[in-house]
Design a protein around this motif. Structure first.
Motif, PDB file in Angstrom:
ATOM      1  N   GLN A  72     -17.754 -61.463  43.831  1.00  0.00           N
ATOM      2  CA  GLN A  72     -16.677 -60.512  44.122  1.00  0.00           C
ATOM      3  C   GLN A  72     -16.710 -59.331  43.154  1.00  0.00           C
ATOM      4  O   GLN A  72     -16.789 -59.493  41.935  1.00  0.00           O
ATOM      5  CB  GLN A  72     -15.320 -61.208  44.036  1.00  0.00           C
ATOM      6  N   THR A  73     -16.657 -58.127  43.712  1.00  0.00           N
ATOM      7  CA  THR A  73     -16.752 -56.905  42.912  1.00  0.00           C
ATOM      8  C   THR A  73     -15.479 -56.686  42.093  1.00  0.00           C
ATOM      9  O   THR A  73     -14.369 -56.726  42.629  1.00  0.00           O
ATOM     10  CB  THR A  73     -16.985 -55.682  43.808  1.00  0.00           C
ATOM     11  N   GLN A  74     -15.671 -56.444  40.800  1.00  0.00           N
ATOM     12  CA  GLN A  74     -14.567 -56.097  39.896  1.00  0.00           C
ATOM     13  C   GLN A  74     -14.750 -54.652  39.446  1.00  0.00           C
ATOM     14  O   GLN A  74     -15.865 -54.219  39.148  1.00  0.00           O
ATOM     15  CB  GLN A  74     -14.555 -57.030  38.673  1.00  0.00           C
ATOM     16  N   TYR A  75     -13.643 -53.907  39.368  1.00  0.00           N
ATOM     17  CA  TYR A  75     -13.697 -52.483  39.050  1.00  0.00           C
ATOM     18  C   TYR A  75     -13.077 -52.220  37.675  1.00  0.00           C
ATOM     19  O   TYR A  75     -11.962 -52.654  37.394  1.00  0.00           O
ATOM     20  CB  TYR A  75     -12.938 -51.673  40.106  1.00  0.00           C
ATOM     21  N   TYR A  87      -9.739 -52.670  33.011  1.00  0.00           N
ATOM     22  CA  TYR A  87      -9.718 -52.896  34.449  1.00  0.00           C
ATOM     23  C   TYR A  87      -8.951 -51.770  35.135  1.00  0.00           C
ATOM     24  O   TYR A  87      -7.937 -51.281  34.619  1.00  0.00           O
ATOM     25  CB  TYR A  87      -9.097 -54.254  34.765  1.00  0.00           C
ATOM     26  N   SER A  89      -7.086 -51.828  37.540  1.00  0.00           N
ATOM     27  CA  SER A  89      -5.720 -52.225  37.901  1.00  0.00           C
ATOM     28  C   SER A  89      -4.750 -52.030  36.737  1.00  0.00           C
ATOM     29  O   SER A  89      -3.536 -52.099  36.922  1.00  0.00           O
ATOM     30  CB  SER A  89      -5.699 -53.693  38.341  1.00  0.00           C
ATOM     31  N   GLY A 248     -17.401 -56.803  47.870  1.00  0.00           N
ATOM     32  CA  GLY A 248     -16.020 -56.374  47.697  1.00  0.00           C
ATOM     33  C   GLY A 248     -15.375 -55.986  49.004  1.00  0.00           C
ATOM     34  O   GLY A 248     -15.939 -55.199  49.776  1.00  0.00           O
ATOM     35  N   THR A 251     -10.335 -52.296  48.864  1.00  0.00           N
ATOM     36  CA  THR A 251      -9.254 -52.410  47.887  1.00  0.00           C
ATOM     37  C   THR A 251      -8.434 -51.133  47.891  1.00  0.00           C
ATOM     38  O   THR A 251      -8.989 -50.025  47.873  1.00  0.00           O
ATOM     39  CB  THR A 251      -9.827 -52.640  46.471  1.00  0.00           C
ATOM     40  N   THR A 268      -1.656 -55.306  45.748  1.00  0.00           N
ATOM     41  CA  THR A 268      -2.884 -55.288  44.950  1.00  0.00           C
ATOM     42  C   THR A 268      -3.542 -53.915  45.073  1.00  0.00           C
ATOM     43  O   THR A 268      -3.796 -53.444  46.182  1.00  0.00           O
ATOM     44  CB  THR A 268      -3.861 -56.374  45.436  1.00  0.00           C
ATOM     45  N   GLN A 282     -18.010 -60.862  39.755  1.00  0.00           N
ATOM     46  CA  GLN A 282     -17.083 -61.752  39.079  1.00  0.00           C
ATOM     47  C   GLN A 282     -17.785 -62.690  38.094  1.00  0.00           C
ATOM     48  O   GLN A 282     -17.273 -62.981  37.008  1.00  0.00           O
ATOM     49  CB  GLN A 282     -16.305 -62.569  40.122  1.00  0.00           C
ATOM     50  N   VAL A 285     -17.993 -61.302  34.551  1.00  0.00           N
ATOM     51  CA  VAL A 285     -16.787 -60.762  33.919  1.00  0.00           C
ATOM     52  C   VAL A 285     -16.562 -61.354  32.534  1.00  0.00           C
ATOM     53  O   VAL A 285     -16.251 -60.641  31.575  1.00  0.00           O
ATOM     54  CB  VAL A 285     -15.555 -61.008  34.820  1.00  0.00           C
TER      55      VAL A 285
END
Length: 392
Positions: A72-75, A87, A89, A248, A251, A268, A282, A285
């Protein structure tokens, strides 16, 4: 384009049939994910023709729609003022644009660096999708922008910008003129590897040849969401099996303070600022989190703060967090003079305008009648004809 593709696809299909047994064996080991299962319904949340359009409860989560939760892509966003990665977010409201309207966004891929464990990334695709959430008022469906680049790392595991093709004019068409209505949209970054014999690879190569594009990239600028959804599902059907390095879902990306305050936005989200972003799977991370305090993001590369400045930047980047796969992009966000998702002022006050117009017409009519009576009466008086006056 389709007419040019069909003969080539037919030939590719004959070739694929001849390699069925080999391909099936490869699919199980090297392409474990169902491409169509991932891309089918990918755009449902922004597709007006989908039953899940605008339904915040209908989310695609790792349990059902992501091929591998560890991919899973994390930004992350690089805070240039404080020289740190955080992050996306965690971007605060006061950092976002204070603009009640649309925003213009441009996205440029900076780098892609496969980790040491990704030793089979040949013929992979890096794909960026950006969509509107709010369509133009009563005119068309939300628009989307997409770019697909071929990745073919060298023997050293590096990928050059020139080879990615994101420096070409064709690439910029798909990522430099994005209009996010009401300051919000959706964004997704995916990296996957299709089978070499897949119909997807054949179709992509034929399309690139037909479009006479030298760089290994295909861009779809400002296409309607339903059209992009159909195109994506068709291509994923041909792709069949794949291996996701980063996967991903779309989002929600919020670019203004007003968009963040919108009570209808999804819970989200990621903040969208001008600056540099980093995408990691992920599974990397935790390793990245441990190394973050000692990392800088320089020209899209993760570089250790204590790295030898006398070495070339790519060399410093190659020796920094070698086990982490990442992609980076530069984003520019600017307020737009357009306000295309909100009803025009005259539409909001149409009933009032009609009433006012009707009242005004009445007054004018009354005034004209009164003026006409006075005028007629005056004429009659001046002519001295009482019979004519009574008649009027």
């Amino acid at each position: 384009m389709l007419a040019a593709m069909f003969p080539g696809l037919a030939a590719a299909q004959d070739s694929a049939v001849a390699h069925t047994s080999t391909s099936n064996a490869e699919a199980a080991d090297d392409a474990p994910h169902d491409s169509y299962g991932f891309w089918n319904g990918f755009f449902d949340s922004v597709n007006p023709y989908s039953a899940d359009y605008g339904n915040k409860a209908a989310t695609r989560g790792p349990a059902d729609q992501l091929p591998d939760p560890q991919a899973q892509t994390q930004y992350l966003h690089y805070d240039s003022d404080n020289k740190r990665l955080r992050y996306a977010s965690d971007i605060k409201k006061e950092e976002l644009l204070d603009h009640d309207g649309d925003v213009g966004v441009s996205i440029a891929i900076a780098q892609f660096r496969p980790g040491a464990g990704e030793n089979n990334l040949k013929a992979s695709q890096l794909r960026i999708d950006t969509t509107q959430v709010h369509p133009f008022v009563d005119i068309i469906t939300p628009l989307a922008w997409s770019a697909i680049a071929s990745i073919n790392p060298s023997k050293m595991g590096t990928v050059s910008l020139d080879q990615l093709g994101f420096k070409s004019p064709q690439a910029m068409q798909g990522t430099s003129k994005i209009l996010l209505t009401r300051g919000t949209g959706k964004l997704a970054v995916n990296v996957s590897r299709a089978q070499a014999e897949s119909m997807f690879m054949k179709a992509l190569n034929i399309m690139l040849q037909g479009a006479k594009i030298a760089a290994p990239i295909l861009t779809l600028p400002a296409i309607s969401v339903p059209a992009l959804s159909t195109f994506t599902e068709m291509m994923s059907y041909w792709e069949d099996r794949t291996r996701f390095v980063m996967s991903g879902n779309l989002t929600t990306a919020v670019a203004t303070q007003q968009a963040l305050n919108d009570p209808d936005r999804e819970p989200t989200y990621m903040g969208l600022l001008s600056g540099d972003y980093l995408m990691v799977p992920q599974k990397h991370v935790e390793e990245l989190a441990k190394a973050l305090p000692n990392l800088d993001l320089m020209q899209g590369y993760l570089v250790a703060k204590d790295a030898d400045p006398n070495l070339p930047l790519p060399q410093r980047a190659q020796s920094s967090v070698p086990g982490i796969t990442y992609a980076s992009m530069h984003v520019t966000v600017a307020p737009s003079d357009t306000d295309l998702s909100k009803p025009p002022i005259w539409a909001n006050s149409s009933s009032g305008s009609s009433s006012s117009s009707s009242s005004s017409s009445s007054k004018k009519s009354s005034s004209s009648s009164s003026s006409g009576s006075k005028s007629s009466s005056g004429s009659s008086g001046s002519s001295g004809s009482s019979g004519s006056s009574k008649s009027q």
